[in-house]
Design a protein around this motif. Sequence first.
Motif: not given
Length: 288
Positions: A130-137, A142-144
Amino acid sequence: MFILPSSFTGSPRHLFEIFQDSMAIMRYNHHPDIFLTMTANPKWSKITSALLPHQTAVDRPDLVARVFELKRKALIKEVEKDEVFGQKIAHVCIIEFQKRGLPHMHVLFFLKGGDKIHTCAQVDQLVCVKFPNPEDDPELFETITSYMVHGPCVAQNSHASCMKNRKCTKRYPRDFVETTTMDENGYPIYRRCNDGKVYIVRGHEVDNRDVVPYNPHLSKIFNCHINVEVFARMRCVKYIYKGYDRTMMVLGLANEIKQYLDGRSIGPPEAVWHIFSHHMHKEVPMVT
């Protein structure tokens, strides 16, 4: 009849010999638990910082080969020392090269008895789709989005390289799944939550169905394509010894030397890799 002996690196007999070594490791340690694929990232800072003005990574295959070898060693060390997947007792690694030249590595990790993967809960701890939370990490996000999203293909891009008979050969986009399950062959069907979030990647809308399985810890450290798959109960190592891609095929008398020369496409990074005497295959423990 002309043959290439097993002492010639990359010959069919050489690949079959190291395949037999891997089978010996598997017979002793049972099935492999983790199948990992790592591909070089030409945007690694170790590469870009050493480029001369107006150069790109394509102009410096020596940098690409050297940095990837350092990253390969660092990844193996990370798995061994920090026990990312658990206590590793053996691994088999082989280096290949894409048609565009970038090196990539296939690794099979064998875990110690107590850490061997048997449950869906273990799978969820090691693999994420799943996509990580762009705000938390934001760094991991960006890598994913840059390296771990398949496609787009099917309706969004019917001319993608993965398409065959109007279907994606990699079976993307996958279906949403609420919980991780194991099929009859021991292959996990990963949990893909439908959280309603859609992101724009390469000009197309994507969601969790398009994410390639990854390990957040390794992806964040190495910032490249690192596909992590669980191989619980599967007894197969043949894939990593499938050999080189062929660009042509010659029919006639058996001449393995001519066939090897005619059928190979070798890019600058692969040539440099051999010049530097980097290993094409690693196995721990060694098989004699």
